[in-house]
Design an enzyme around this catalytic site. Sequence first.
Site, PDB file in Angstrom:
ATOM      1  N   TYR A 158     -28.059  10.045   6.430  1.00 54.77           N
ATOM      2  CA  TYR A 158     -27.892   9.034   7.470  1.00 54.77           C
ATOM      3  C   TYR A 158     -27.154   9.655   8.646  1.00 54.77           C
ATOM      4  O   TYR A 158     -26.484  10.682   8.525  1.00 54.77           O
ATOM      5  CB  TYR A 158     -27.168   7.788   6.951  1.00 54.77           C
ATOM      6  CG  TYR A 158     -25.746   8.010   6.485  1.00 54.77           C
ATOM      7  CD1 TYR A 158     -24.697   8.123   7.417  1.00 54.77           C
ATOM      8  CD2 TYR A 158     -25.425   8.066   5.139  1.00 54.77           C
ATOM      9  CE1 TYR A 158     -23.382   8.305   6.998  1.00 54.77           C
ATOM     10  CE2 TYR A 158     -24.119   8.252   4.716  1.00 54.77           C
ATOM     11  CZ  TYR A 158     -23.103   8.362   5.646  1.00 54.77           C
ATOM     12  OH  TYR A 158     -21.809   8.545   5.240  1.00 54.77           O
ATOM     13  N   ASP A 187     -28.022 -21.194 -18.545  1.00 54.37           N
ATOM     14  CA  ASP A 187     -28.757 -22.110 -19.422  1.00 54.37           C
ATOM     15  C   ASP A 187     -28.678 -21.540 -20.825  1.00 54.37           C
ATOM     16  O   ASP A 187     -28.820 -20.333 -21.033  1.00 54.37           O
ATOM     17  CB  ASP A 187     -30.197 -22.315 -18.962  1.00 54.37           C
ATOM     18  CG  ASP A 187     -31.047 -21.056 -19.055  1.00 54.37           C
ATOM     19  OD1 ASP A 187     -30.489 -19.937 -18.957  1.00 54.37           O
ATOM     20  OD2 ASP A 187     -32.283 -21.194 -19.211  1.00 54.37           O
ATOM     21  N   ASP A 233       0.853  -1.187   0.000  1.00 51.79           N
ATOM     22  CA  ASP A 233       0.000   0.000   0.000  1.00 51.79           C
ATOM     23  C   ASP A 233       0.881   1.225   0.000  1.00 51.79           C
ATOM     24  O   ASP A 233       1.928   1.240   0.654  1.00 51.79           O
ATOM     25  CB  ASP A 233      -0.936   0.010   1.205  1.00 51.79           C
ATOM     26  CG  ASP A 233      -2.129   0.934   0.992  1.00 51.79           C
ATOM     27  OD1 ASP A 233      -1.917   2.167   0.916  1.00 51.79           O
ATOM     28  OD2 ASP A 233      -3.253   0.426   0.881  1.00 51.79           O
ATOM     29  N   VAL A 265       2.673   1.472  -6.072  1.00 55.57           N
ATOM     30  CA  VAL A 265       2.739   0.589  -7.235  1.00 55.57           C
ATOM     31  C   VAL A 265       2.905   1.437  -8.492  1.00 55.57           C
ATOM     32  O   VAL A 265       2.117   2.345  -8.755  1.00 55.57           O
ATOM     33  CB  VAL A 265       1.478  -0.284  -7.336  1.00 55.57           C
ATOM     34  CG1 VAL A 265       1.465  -1.075  -8.645  1.00 55.57           C
ATOM     35  CG2 VAL A 265       1.394  -1.233  -6.141  1.00 55.57           C
ATOM     36  N   TYR A 301     -31.293 -27.634 -25.685  1.00 56.89           N
ATOM     37  CA  TYR A 301     -31.326 -26.805 -24.474  1.00 56.89           C
ATOM     38  C   TYR A 301     -30.451 -27.496 -23.437  1.00 56.89           C
ATOM     39  O   TYR A 301     -30.651 -28.686 -23.128  1.00 56.89           O
ATOM     40  CB  TYR A 301     -32.747 -26.661 -23.953  1.00 56.89           C
ATOM     41  CG  TYR A 301     -32.838 -25.918 -22.632  1.00 56.89           C
ATOM     42  CD1 TYR A 301     -32.819 -24.526 -22.600  1.00 56.89           C
ATOM     43  CD2 TYR A 301     -32.931 -26.605 -21.426  1.00 56.89           C
ATOM     44  CE1 TYR A 301     -32.894 -23.837 -21.389  1.00 56.89           C
ATOM     45  CE2 TYR A 301     -33.015 -25.923 -20.216  1.00 56.89           C
ATOM     46  CZ  TYR A 301     -32.992 -24.544 -20.199  1.00 56.89           C
ATOM     47  OH  TYR A 301     -33.056 -23.860 -19.005  1.00 56.89           O
ATOM     48  N   THR A 344     -19.337  -2.140   4.265  1.00 51.72           N
ATOM     49  CA  THR A 344     -20.487  -3.008   4.566  1.00 51.72           C
ATOM     50  C   THR A 344     -20.293  -4.434   4.087  1.00 51.72           C
ATOM     51  O   THR A 344     -20.721  -5.385   4.740  1.00 51.72           O
ATOM     52  CB  THR A 344     -21.756  -2.416   3.924  1.00 51.72           C
ATOM     53  OG1 THR A 344     -22.001  -1.122   4.487  1.00 51.72           O
ATOM     54  CG2 THR A 344     -22.966  -3.300   4.155  1.00 51.72           C
ATOM     55  N   THR A 376     -29.000 -22.418 -25.376  1.00 48.59           N
ATOM     56  CA  THR A 376     -29.357 -23.304 -26.479  1.00 48.59           C
ATOM     57  C   THR A 376     -28.151 -23.427 -27.404  1.00 48.59           C
ATOM     58  O   THR A 376     -27.457 -22.431 -27.650  1.00 48.59           O
ATOM     59  CB  THR A 376     -30.563 -22.786 -27.282  1.00 48.59           C
ATOM     60  OG1 THR A 376     -30.297 -21.446 -27.725  1.00 48.59           O
ATOM     61  CG2 THR A 376     -31.817 -22.788 -26.423  1.00 48.59           C
ATOM     62  N   TYR A 385     -33.255 -15.921 -37.484  1.00 48.63           N
ATOM     63  CA  TYR A 385     -32.048 -15.113 -37.392  1.00 48.63           C
ATOM     64  C   TYR A 385     -31.583 -14.704 -38.777  1.00 48.63           C
ATOM     65  O   TYR A 385     -31.600 -15.511 -39.720  1.00 48.63           O
ATOM     66  CB  TYR A 385     -30.921 -15.908 -36.725  1.00 48.63           C
ATOM     67  CG  TYR A 385     -31.211 -16.329 -35.305  1.00 48.63           C
ATOM     68  CD1 TYR A 385     -30.851 -15.516 -34.240  1.00 48.63           C
ATOM     69  CD2 TYR A 385     -31.844 -17.539 -35.038  1.00 48.63           C
ATOM     70  CE1 TYR A 385     -31.102 -15.898 -32.931  1.00 48.63           C
ATOM     71  CE2 TYR A 385     -32.114 -17.927 -33.739  1.00 48.63           C
ATOM     72  CZ  TYR A 385     -31.741 -17.108 -32.691  1.00 48.63           C
ATOM     73  OH  TYR A 385     -32.001 -17.486 -31.401  1.00 48.63           O
ATOM     74  N   LEU A 423     -21.151   2.905   8.819  1.00 45.55           N
ATOM     75  CA  LEU A 423     -22.525   2.440   8.993  1.00 45.55           C
ATOM     76  C   LEU A 423     -22.774   1.206   8.141  1.00 45.55           C
ATOM     77  O   LEU A 423     -22.540   1.221   6.920  1.00 45.55           O
ATOM     78  CB  LEU A 423     -23.528   3.538   8.629  1.00 45.55           C
ATOM     79  CG  LEU A 423     -23.702   4.654   9.667  1.00 45.55           C
ATOM     80  CD1 LEU A 423     -22.532   5.624   9.629  1.00 45.55           C
ATOM     81  CD2 LEU A 423     -25.008   5.396   9.435  1.00 45.55           C
ATOM     82  N   HIS A 477     -18.472  12.215  -1.298  1.00 42.62           N
ATOM     83  CA  HIS A 477     -19.685  12.070  -0.497  1.00 42.62           C
ATOM     84  C   HIS A 477     -19.484  12.857   0.788  1.00 42.62           C
ATOM     85  O   HIS A 477     -18.445  12.744   1.440  1.00 42.62           O
ATOM     86  CB  HIS A 477     -19.905  10.581  -0.227  1.00 42.62           C
ATOM     87  CG  HIS A 477     -20.788  10.272   0.938  1.00 42.62           C
ATOM     88  ND1 HIS A 477     -22.087  10.681   1.003  1.00 42.62           N
ATOM     89  CD2 HIS A 477     -20.553   9.584   2.073  1.00 42.62           C
ATOM     90  CE1 HIS A 477     -22.610  10.242   2.137  1.00 42.62           C
ATOM     91  NE2 HIS A 477     -21.703   9.584   2.807  1.00 42.62           N
TER      92      HIS A 477
END
Length: 812
Positions: A255, A541, A34, A173, A528, A355, A543, A642, A51, A224
């Site tokens: 908040y 999923d 860092d 870095v 499928y 968070t 085709t 198509y 928070l 912010h």
Amino acid sequence: MAGPRVVIIGAGVVGAALADEISARGWTEVTVVDQGPLPATGGSSSHAPGLVFQTNSSKTMTELARYTVEKFCSLDVDGEPCFLQVGGLEVATTPERLAELHRRHGWITAWGVESRLLTADECVKRHPLVNRDRILGGLLVPTDGIAKAVLAVEAQIRRATARGVRFLPRHEVLDVQKADGTVTGVLTDQGEIPADIVVCCAGIWGPKIARMAGMHLPLTPLAHQLAWTGPIPALAGQREEAIRPILRHQDADLYYRDRFDTLGIGSYGHRPMPVPADEIRAFDENDEMPSVLKFTEDDFAPAWTETRSLLPATQDAKIEEGINGLFSFTTDNFPLLGPSPDLKGFWVAEAVWVTHSAGVGRAMAEWLVDGHCSSFDLHECDVNRFEPHQLSPEYVLARDCRNFVEVYDILHPLQPSGDPRPIRTSPFHTRQQEHGAFFLEANGWERPHWYEANAPLVEGRTIPTPNDWAARFWSPVVGAEAQATRETVALYDMTALKRLEVTGPGAAGFLEGLVTGKVAKSVGSVTYTLLLHHDGGIRSDITVARLAPDRFQIGANGNLDLDWLTRHLPADGTVQVRDITPGTCCIGLWGPLAREVLQPLTDEDFSADGLKYFRAQHAYIGTVPVTAMRLSYVGELGWELYTTADQGLKLWDTLWRAARPLGGVIAGRGAFNSLRLEKGYRSFGTDMTYEHDPYEAGLGFAVRLDKGDFIGKAALERRKADVRRRLTCLTIDDPRSVVLGKEPVYDGARAVGHVTSAAYGHTIGKGIAYAWLPTELTAPGTALTIGYFDRRVEAVVAEEPLFDPTMSRLRS
């Protein structure tokens, strides 16, 4: 095991969590670098107010937050806790917000986290500073609280260091080193560090670091505002740092949190303030942290006025300090996790807030060590999910700023995205506009949801109006288009479907090793099938159409499918994969009169025997060359047609001229969703994701365990006999009680599952909701309820499919 040599760039709350989690799994040849000092490195973690509100519409994001809470609650630094579990309280000052809190209560209940809806008086009892006259009610999550981010960094650094991880502060870095498409190390201002794996956890500097590896991250650092009051008389004598719940006043983008006798105030209500990552300075210990910009008082003035109204005790206080703190936003509000598509060994864990930090640390450690993440479904977070246009600087800046503005807004699931629009339009776009299309966006495509030109179809039909929330971005025309599709024939624009082409002499064998079904069949076959993770979870999923001995066309779900196939290509060059979506288009022609439209336009045999169900062939429709595939996701006779983009408009006009005399219509996505749920067709990313296996999802028919080996086969053989939950069809008799998805399902008072897809079935005359439920509750006839805002909707388990169970219409 020591594991490979790993360099983690960034020792903030994400890098520290990853170092801790990965070393706990035995990889200890890890170096964390860092540019700043430890543990307050100068990034977003160092100034974060901490928070932690776990409530999120995404199950994955809630689960990442829940793990973060659980882990931080177990950490301390010399007896000082890393988490203050004071609870989280969201209050409503408008009826609309109160309704939204009921919806949020549904989410958090569906995801298995305790929460309670409170009256206004109960809110004030929990947080006495709140003005009772301003609020209507609230939502309390008792396990929310305040993360002490810098302490959490230090605690995790200590744990990782004890296992042998090396932390190098004050190392800027300068480059990510590479050779032959593989990462080899990191160059810092204090020398080179060799590496087999490099993980970028640089936060607001992430785009700058990623560019060194040839990646473009759709991330924007935005300022912010966070302010702290001076002493508040009503808090005088408070000896504990925080005793009241953290508070959100989302109607005003605000908040709050305690800090002894002062109050922290965070605001999203100001103008977006983006800062390019390259312009964020490095840490200077004689200066403020680089992630902290000068507080702009004028921007904060409305927030302070509103605060003194909601919290009258602050009227006797002043704002003593404030910052404009930088943190990361993305175009879809999800983190950026996973490996580079181009540089082997380079990974990112970016746009992660405090968070979700510990959860992301665990997820990334599992992904790196085990090859997949078993604790969390990360399909929403994979850095390779984006289409090329979504990486453009103009798009990223516009969407990231919009997401900042909307962070606390009440957003409908179908809420149209903002500018820039339109970005991608099919060749049919002009005709769709002429027919009054109401467009929503899908991966940048303008996709019609219904057509106002079909309004006359509504007359004489029974099309119930759903409840107010479900009626947003809805029209009775949706029902008319769905019914007309069942009665005559309809044209659907399917261009937004991702189309991939797999070619080469090794194509058949390559695909056989990736999919659950048999695709190395005769030319003209369509299958499928599923893509799986190694643990047997459904990755997608798709085709697969075999159009030539060495050429296959895949109907995919998005860019992650392209990324998955590309990563597994053989090194000998015998297989190629490319995205053909931009140069092609597709029309779904479906309905009982579809053959009467199509057959007169071509010399090819489109009879039931001439082109059987799930077969494909080349043909000319009028003058337009097409690839016709006989399949239908609305449960009716018809074809996906198509052609190349330059021929698309001609194909549309040709089909429309033939369909109109037969009473044909053009129809939108609203009708499509209703019809596909009547038929029980699943949608990946909504009905099933990485956390589900085929047998749970009702897709066991797409698995051929008697074929050769494929990714996930061994895991499926173990999982097949242990199905404890199932994707289950529910029906709702009340026509107004249409739900929208992500609602909790209850057996009595007990939450037992959640809704995935939902719509009104205009053919069967009932509401439809698919839901994940325990197997013991999936017997047809089982009565359950769905939590929808502030009420319970009665539902019953039904046999599926609800429409045409004998498949006679599809195979006619």
